[in-house]
Design a protein around this motif. Structure first.
Motif, PDB file in Angstrom:
ATOM      1  N   ASP A  89       0.824  -1.218   0.000  1.00 14.86           N
ATOM      2  CA  ASP A  89       0.000   0.000   0.000  1.00 14.86           C
ATOM      3  C   ASP A  89       0.853   1.261   0.000  1.00 14.86           C
ATOM      4  O   ASP A  89       0.549   2.221  -0.706  1.00 14.86           O
ATOM      5  CB  ASP A  89      -0.943   0.019   1.208  1.00 14.86           C
ATOM      6  CG  ASP A  89      -2.044  -1.026   1.091  1.00 14.86           C
ATOM      7  OD1 ASP A  89      -2.294  -1.497  -0.037  1.00 14.86           O
ATOM      8  OD2 ASP A  89      -2.651  -1.364   2.124  1.00 14.86           O
ATOM      9  N   TYR A  90       1.903   1.271   0.800  1.00 10.55           N
ATOM     10  CA  TYR A  90       2.763   2.450   0.868  1.00 10.55           C
ATOM     11  C   TYR A  90       3.491   2.677  -0.450  1.00 10.55           C
ATOM     12  O   TYR A  90       3.627   3.808  -0.909  1.00 10.55           O
ATOM     13  CB  TYR A  90       3.763   2.333   2.018  1.00 10.55           C
ATOM     14  CG  TYR A  90       3.100   2.388   3.370  1.00 10.55           C
ATOM     15  CD1 TYR A  90       2.615   3.581   3.875  1.00 10.55           C
ATOM     16  CD2 TYR A  90       2.940   1.245   4.143  1.00 10.55           C
ATOM     17  CE1 TYR A  90       1.992   3.642   5.115  1.00 10.55           C
ATOM     18  CE2 TYR A  90       2.325   1.295   5.384  1.00 10.55           C
ATOM     19  CZ  TYR A  90       1.851   2.498   5.859  1.00 10.55           C
ATOM     20  OH  TYR A  90       1.236   2.560   7.071  1.00 10.55           O
ATOM     21  N   ALA A  91       3.949   1.598  -1.060  1.00 12.42           N
ATOM     22  CA  ALA A  91       4.642   1.721  -2.345  1.00 12.42           C
ATOM     23  C   ALA A  91       3.686   2.216  -3.422  1.00 12.42           C
ATOM     24  O   ALA A  91       4.051   3.059  -4.243  1.00 12.42           O
ATOM     25  CB  ALA A  91       5.259   0.381  -2.745  1.00 12.42           C
ATOM     26  N   GLU A  92       2.457   1.711  -3.407  1.00  9.87           N
ATOM     27  CA  GLU A  92       1.473   2.164  -4.394  1.00  9.87           C
ATOM     28  C   GLU A  92       1.211   3.660  -4.247  1.00  9.87           C
ATOM     29  O   GLU A  92       1.160   4.390  -5.237  1.00  9.87           O
ATOM     30  CB  GLU A  92       0.166   1.389  -4.228  1.00  9.87           C
ATOM     31  CG  GLU A  92      -0.887   1.757  -5.254  1.00  9.87           C
ATOM     32  CD  GLU A  92      -2.174   0.971  -5.076  1.00  9.87           C
ATOM     33  OE1 GLU A  92      -3.195   1.414  -5.618  1.00  9.87           O
ATOM     34  OE2 GLU A  92      -2.148  -0.073  -4.403  1.00  9.87           O
ATOM     35  N   ASN A  93       1.072   4.122  -3.013  1.00 12.03           N
ATOM     36  CA  ASN A  93       0.864   5.557  -2.787  1.00 12.03           C
ATOM     37  C   ASN A  93       2.055   6.377  -3.271  1.00 12.03           C
ATOM     38  O   ASN A  93       1.882   7.447  -3.855  1.00 12.03           O
ATOM     39  CB  ASN A  93       0.589   5.836  -1.307  1.00 12.03           C
ATOM     40  CG  ASN A  93      -0.769   5.314  -0.874  1.00 12.03           C
ATOM     41  OD1 ASN A  93      -1.664   5.144  -1.690  1.00 12.03           O
ATOM     42  ND2 ASN A  93      -0.913   5.055   0.406  1.00 12.03           N
ATOM     43  N   ALA A  94       3.254   5.888  -3.019  1.00  8.77           N
ATOM     44  CA  ALA A  94       4.456   6.610  -3.448  1.00  8.77           C
ATOM     45  C   ALA A  94       4.531   6.670  -4.973  1.00  8.77           C
ATOM     46  O   ALA A  94       4.871   7.711  -5.548  1.00  8.77           O
ATOM     47  CB  ALA A  94       5.707   5.944  -2.883  1.00  8.77           C
TER      48      ALA A  94
END
Length: 110
Positions: A89-94
């Motif tokens: 999820d964090y990578a997708e947001n980044a």
């Protein structure tokens, strides 16, 4: 046992560089305990076994005994669960943020 307890055990196990190195050694193929201990000449067998116990408690390695040998297998599923829960999820947001930034920089001002 809750999912939080499992995650805590996994993060604790992954926090130590020697335990990460043990997992790296198991990445391509199972290894005997003797082979893993030999990869750490600066540590005594007991210390390596303690690190392996932490990995086993976190379900990151699966131990199989064959005769007198103890074979250690990598269990990557807990790492995948951590990835799916925390990193994905964090990578997708980044990536989305970088995509918007790129678009903004490439779009000429009105």
């Amino acid at each position: 046992m809750s999912s939080t307890d499992d995650s805590d055990r996994i993060f604790k196990a992954l926090a130590d560089g020697r335990r990460r190195r043990l997992l790296d050694l198991l990445k391509d193929a199972p290894q005997t305990t003797g082979a893993l201990c030999a990869a750490f000449p600066d540590l005594d067998r007991c210390t390596v076994m303690q690190h392996m116990k932490v990995l086993e408690a976190a379900d990151l390695i699966i131990v199989q005994r064959k005769g007198r040998e103890r074979w250690n297998h990598l269990n990557a599923l807990p790492i995948k669960k951590i990835h799916d829960r925390w990193i994905g999820d964090y990578a997708e947001n980044a990536v989305n943020l970088l995509d918007r930034l790129k678009t903004d920089l490439e779009t000429p001002p009105n």
